[in-house]
Design an enzyme around this catalytic site. Structure first.
Site, PDB file in Angstrom:
ATOM      1  N   ASP A  52      91.424  29.968  50.990  1.00 22.16           N
ATOM      2  CA  ASP A  52      91.271  31.361  51.456  1.00 22.16           C
ATOM      3  C   ASP A  52      91.595  31.387  52.952  1.00 22.16           C
ATOM      4  OD1 ASP A  52      90.231  32.417  49.012  1.00 22.16           O
ATOM      5  OD2 ASP A  52      88.221  31.712  49.526  1.00 22.16           O
ATOM      6  N   GLU A  78      76.391  23.006  45.261  1.00 18.85           N
ATOM      7  CA  GLU A  78      76.106  24.198  44.437  1.00 18.85           C
ATOM      8  C   GLU A  78      76.108  23.764  42.967  1.00 18.85           C
ATOM      9  OE1 GLU A  78      78.890  27.452  44.974  1.00 18.85           O
ATOM     10  OE2 GLU A  78      78.036  28.566  43.293  1.00 18.85           O
ATOM     11  N   GLU A 121      72.723  29.264  43.133  1.00 17.96           N
ATOM     12  CA  GLU A 121      73.281  30.498  42.569  1.00 17.96           C
ATOM     13  C   GLU A 121      72.377  30.917  41.415  1.00 17.96           C
ATOM     14  OE1 GLU A 121      77.441  31.280  42.136  1.00 17.96           O
ATOM     15  OE2 GLU A 121      77.123  32.227  40.184  1.00 17.96           O
ATOM     16  N   ASP A 166      79.498  32.473  32.635  1.00 24.21           N
ATOM     17  CA  ASP A 166      78.994  32.847  33.960  1.00 24.21           C
ATOM     18  C   ASP A 166      79.409  34.294  34.248  1.00 24.21           C
ATOM     19  OD1 ASP A 166      78.085  32.775  36.534  1.00 24.21           O
ATOM     20  OD2 ASP A 166      79.589  31.371  37.275  1.00 24.21           O
ATOM     21  N   HIS A 196      86.899  29.598  50.698  1.00 20.69           N
ATOM     22  CA  HIS A 196      87.483  28.374  50.160  1.00 20.69           C
ATOM     23  C   HIS A 196      88.468  27.894  51.215  1.00 20.69           C
ATOM     24  CE1 HIS A 196      86.486  30.331  46.143  1.00 20.69           C
ATOM     25  NE2 HIS A 196      85.836  29.196  46.130  1.00 20.69           N
TER      26      HIS A 196
HETATM   27  C1  GLO Z   1      81.528  29.488  40.152  1.00 21.63           C
HETATM   28  C2  GLO Z   1      80.988  29.362  41.500  1.00 21.63           C
HETATM   29  C3  GLO Z   1      82.021  29.680  42.571  1.00 21.63           C
HETATM   30  C4  GLO Z   1      81.614  29.050  43.880  1.00 21.63           C
HETATM   31  C5  GLO Z   1      82.671  29.229  44.929  1.00 21.63           C
HETATM   32  C6  GLO Z   1      82.311  28.529  46.210  1.00 21.63           C
HETATM   33  O1  GLO Z   1      80.840  29.499  39.175  1.00 21.63           O
HETATM   34  O2  GLO Z   1      79.860  30.149  41.639  1.00 21.63           O
HETATM   35  O3  GLO Z   1      82.187  31.057  42.706  1.00 21.63           O
HETATM   36  O4  GLO Z   1      80.430  29.583  44.335  1.00 21.63           O
HETATM   37  O5  GLO Z   1      83.871  28.729  44.452  1.00 21.63           O
HETATM   38  O6  GLO Z   1      82.575  27.194  46.132  1.00 21.63           O
HETATM   39 MG    MG Z   2      78.744  30.542  43.424  1.00 17.99          MG
END
Ligand code: GLO
Ligand code: MG
Length: 345
Positions: free
Chosen positions: A54, A176, A212, A250, A51
């Site tokens: 991070d 994502e 994901e 999740d 991030h």
């Molecule tokens: C949450 C996401 C999160 C993202 C991460 C990268 O559900 O999967 O983990 O992948 O913040 O942007």
């Molecule tokens: Mg993710």
């Protein structure tokens, strides 16, 4: 099957998490970034995901010059450890500025904040020598359908993506998708939505996606189909493998932990599409269980990779000839059993 190749692996500092959930506090003490980087190296992973904060903690309080300085120091540390930066993602869901969404907030000041922060993330990505900006659009959606205009929200997302694409000629946006959590309904819930909105931007070729596993499952989809779909467009630029027991919150469980067959099919899809041939990484967006003791803190990462590699072997030794014969004979009952017996070994 195309020629086998070697996979490269990564995870993010947030994947060594402390065990808090909405109902209780942490169960493990926080660790420093340097410790996490050391663990990643010891485990033999190749890259780290970041991030923006991070990479540069407390980023909102820092000047551009300070951000550049700290990012360069980080790049040196990564270089000295032989670890690459896989991507940078603006964390747009923590700040008081993004309570009502980021790019699609009803407040123009919040939208401006979100875009400026994203452009800073692109500058960080440049310094860290990655051309991937991951956009997990956490708060772009609604709790209350009437609070936002869906059509206008699509336009705002395109406007934001266009500003990012214009800011840097080489950056690629990897969306994502996730259908819900934290929102009731997200605006870009699936890979189809991500690839469709790419077409509305100023440079569709530089807008792709990250799949994901859990997010596909939460959308009621098969992650392997999402992989095949994205790769049919050459748009799968990153991957968060994990697992999930059905339609609930999740879970970010270790890869293959709930459904080995669904995991096998994801690996098969990656193999048949030669995922990784352009340098893409296999990332695990997994969390330790809340019950995990400090001494077992990294097991979920190591286990996910072990399972992945075992499933690569399983995909490569699957009896394709026999499978084709059964498919030609429409004997799917036997095909079903062939898969199960192969997985049981
Ligand atoms: C949450 C996401 C999160 C993202 C991460 C990268 O559900 O999967 O983990 O992948 O913040 O942007
Ligand atoms: Mg993710």
């Amino acid at each position: 099957m195309p020629k086998p190749h070697v996979y490269k692996f990564c995870f993010g500092p947030w994947n060594i998490s402390e065990g808090q959930d909405p109902y209780g506090p942490t169960t493990r003490p926080a660790q420093t970034f340097d410790w996490k980087l050391d663990q990643l190296k010891k485990l033999g992973f190749d890259a780290m995901m970041f991030h923006d904060d991070d990479a540069v903690p407390d980023i909102d309080a820092k000047s551009d010059a300070q951000i550049r300085k700290e990012t360069r120091e980080l790049k040196k540390r990564l270089h000295d450890s032989g670890i690459a930066a896989e991507m940078v993602a603006p964390r747009l869901w923590f700040s008081p500025m993004t309570i009502d969404g980021a790019y699609t907030s009803n407040d123009p000041k919040s939208r401006k904040y979100a875009i400026e922060r994203s452009l800073r993330s692109i500058d960080i990505a440049n310094e860290l020598q990655t051309d991937i900006l991951v956009l997990w659009l956490a708060r772009e959606g609604t709790y209350l359908r009437e609070s936002k205009n869906g059509r206008r929200s699509v336009e705002l997302l395109v406007e934001a993506f266009d500003k990012m694409l214009a800011h840097d000629k080489k950056i690629r946006l990897a969306i994502e998708p996730k259908p819900n959590e934290p929102m009731d309904h997200a605006y870009l819930p699936t890979i189809g939505h991500a690839l469709a909105i790419a077409q509305l931007t100023r440079d569709p070729k530089r807008v792709g996606c990250l799949i994901e596993s859990d997010h596909a499952i939460l959308a009621g989809l098969d992650p392997a189909d999402e992989i095949d779909f994205a790769m049919a467009f050459d748009k799968l630029w990153s991957l968060h493998l994990n697992d999930q027991n059905g339609l609930k919150f999740d879970q970010d469980k270790p890869f293959g932990s709930s459904n080995l067959r669904v995991a096998f099919n994801q690996v098969r899809a990656l193999e048949r599409n030669s995922y990784g041939q352009h340098g893409e990484y296999v990332c695990f967006d997994v969390h330790p269980f809340r019950t995990t003791k400090v001494e077992h803190w990294l097991a979920h990462l190591d286990n996910s990779r072990r399972t992945f590699l075992r499933l690569v072997e399983k995909a490569r030794t699957f009896n394709e000839k026999q499978a084709h014969e059964l498919i030609a004979d429409r004997n799917y009952a036997a095909l079903d059993q062939l898969v199960l017996e192969h997985l049981m070994g």
